[in-house]
Design an enzyme around this catalytic site. Sequence first.
Site, mmCIF file in Angstrom:
data_model
loop_
_atom_site.group_PDB
_atom_site.id
_atom_site.type_symbol
_atom_site.label_atom_id
_atom_site.label_comp_id
_atom_site.label_asym_id
_atom_site.label_seq_id
_atom_site.Cartn_x
_atom_site.Cartn_y
_atom_site.Cartn_z
ATOM 1 N N LYS A 41 26.279 52.847 88.655
ATOM 2 C CA LYS A 41 26.124 54.310 88.573
ATOM 3 C C LYS A 41 26.117 54.938 89.967
ATOM 4 C CE LYS A 41 23.709 56.654 84.934
ATOM 5 N NZ LYS A 41 22.418 56.877 84.277
ATOM 6 N N VAL A 97 21.091 49.890 77.930
ATOM 7 C CA VAL A 97 21.103 48.433 77.807
ATOM 8 C C VAL A 97 21.088 48.164 76.308
ATOM 9 C CG1 VAL A 97 19.856 46.285 78.267
ATOM 10 C CG2 VAL A 97 19.861 48.091 79.988
ATOM 11 N N GLU A 140 29.871 47.026 81.241
ATOM 12 C CA GLU A 140 31.013 47.656 80.553
ATOM 13 C C GLU A 140 31.035 49.143 80.903
ATOM 14 O OE1 GLU A 140 32.512 47.112 76.162
ATOM 15 O OE2 GLU A 140 31.263 48.901 76.220
HETATM 16 P P1 GTP Z 1 32.154 45.888 70.034
HETATM 17 O O1 GTP Z 1 31.737 44.663 69.324
HETATM 18 O O2 GTP Z 1 32.006 47.129 69.194
HETATM 19 O O3 GTP Z 1 31.478 46.038 71.361
HETATM 20 O O4 GTP Z 1 33.725 45.765 70.270
HETATM 21 P P2 GTP Z 1 34.550 44.876 71.328
HETATM 22 O O5 GTP Z 1 33.644 44.081 72.180
HETATM 23 O O6 GTP Z 1 35.649 44.182 70.607
HETATM 24 O O7 GTP Z 1 35.212 45.951 72.270
HETATM 25 P P3 GTP Z 1 35.939 47.303 71.932
HETATM 26 O O8 GTP Z 1 36.716 47.609 73.150
HETATM 27 O O9 GTP Z 1 36.690 47.292 70.642
HETATM 28 O O10 GTP Z 1 34.749 48.342 71.741
HETATM 29 C C1 GTP Z 1 33.728 48.469 72.653
HETATM 30 C C2 GTP Z 1 33.014 49.779 72.453
HETATM 31 O O11 GTP Z 1 33.948 50.868 72.478
HETATM 32 C C3 GTP Z 1 32.275 49.975 71.146
HETATM 33 O O12 GTP Z 1 30.999 49.409 71.158
HETATM 34 C C4 GTP Z 1 32.229 51.510 71.049
HETATM 35 O O13 GTP Z 1 31.246 52.043 71.937
HETATM 36 C C5 GTP Z 1 33.589 51.893 71.586
HETATM 37 N N1 GTP Z 1 34.578 51.915 70.503
HETATM 38 C C6 GTP Z 1 35.562 51.023 70.284
HETATM 39 N N2 GTP Z 1 36.287 51.356 69.213
HETATM 40 C C7 GTP Z 1 35.765 52.499 68.723
HETATM 41 C C8 GTP Z 1 36.086 53.339 67.614
HETATM 42 O O14 GTP Z 1 37.007 53.093 66.838
HETATM 43 N N3 GTP Z 1 35.314 54.451 67.433
HETATM 44 C C9 GTP Z 1 34.293 54.779 68.267
HETATM 45 N N4 GTP Z 1 33.599 55.894 68.019
HETATM 46 N N5 GTP Z 1 33.953 54.001 69.318
HETATM 47 C C10 GTP Z 1 34.669 52.874 69.542
HETATM 48 MG MG MG Z 2 30.048 47.125 72.363
#
Ligand code: GTP
Ligand code: MG
Length: 225
Positions: free
Chosen positions: A40, A66, A161
């Site tokens: 940040k 977190v 992230e």
């Molecule tokens: P997570 O298990 O959800 O963390 O997914 P991932 O590790 O496969 O990564 P991904 O890039 O798909 O998503 C990470 C994060 O991006 C999520 O926790 C959300 O905060 C955001 N995100 C991803 N896809 C979506 C979506 O379709 N809608 C919304 N509102 N947020 C999303």
């Molecule tokens: Mg996530």
Amino acid sequence: MNASILSQNFDNEPSADLKNVLTAYAKINKNYTAAIREVKTKLEILDDDFQLLHKHNPIHHMESRVKSPESIYEKLIRRGYDLDINKISKQLFDIAGIRVICHYVDDIYIVAELLKKQDDLTVIKEVDYIKNPKSNGYRSLHLVVGVPVFFVNRVERIPVEVQIRTMAMDFWASLEHQLRYKAEGEIPKFIAEELKECSENIANSDLQMQKIHSFLDDLDKFSPK
Ligand code: GTP
Ligand code: MG
């Protein structure tokens, strides 16, 4: 009332397992909070310096968190990962999360490039959901960076992230998340189509706003002072 039951409730120490889990989470929370502070600060410094040089703040605001113990547990189960508390940080890269909300689409790439350029950071992962939106219409730039955190007697490289998006993308993602939660995971097809249409309208507005901003910026650069 049976006195032995009462004494059990009040005198029992937490089990060794529970104590270990609580201690481990407290440590995770502290380490990842420190990593968030490092990243940040880097972003704040970049935003301030960019303002000084270009009279424009790329960052509108930031949010951070977190991951809660419930979400960590839910994701480990969902992905079929090892539930060993000592392996959590090797399997999950989104325990520390920062959301950077920018004004314009170009700002997203400016912030991402300036951050990636810093040679104490490592880029662990990058996914561009703006150039390649998700099938539901989700747009954002996702980076996972490893940041060195200097503790009293050790240095740890901790993953953070960073989700970078415009205010418009954030507006869509927040409401879509709420609506999906309301619909308990399964959004009816016709609503999913409407949401996708909204996302496309929003993306067009973002581009239009970007064009206006760039036009006025050029005008300002070339106008006699
Ligand atoms: P997570 O298990 O959800 O963390 O997914 P991932 O590790 O496969 O990564 P991904 O890039 O798909 O998503 C990470 C994060 O991006 C999520 O926790 C959300 O905060 C955001 N995100 C991803 N896809 C979506 C979506 O379709 N809608 C919304 N509102 N947020 C999303
Ligand atoms: Mg996530």
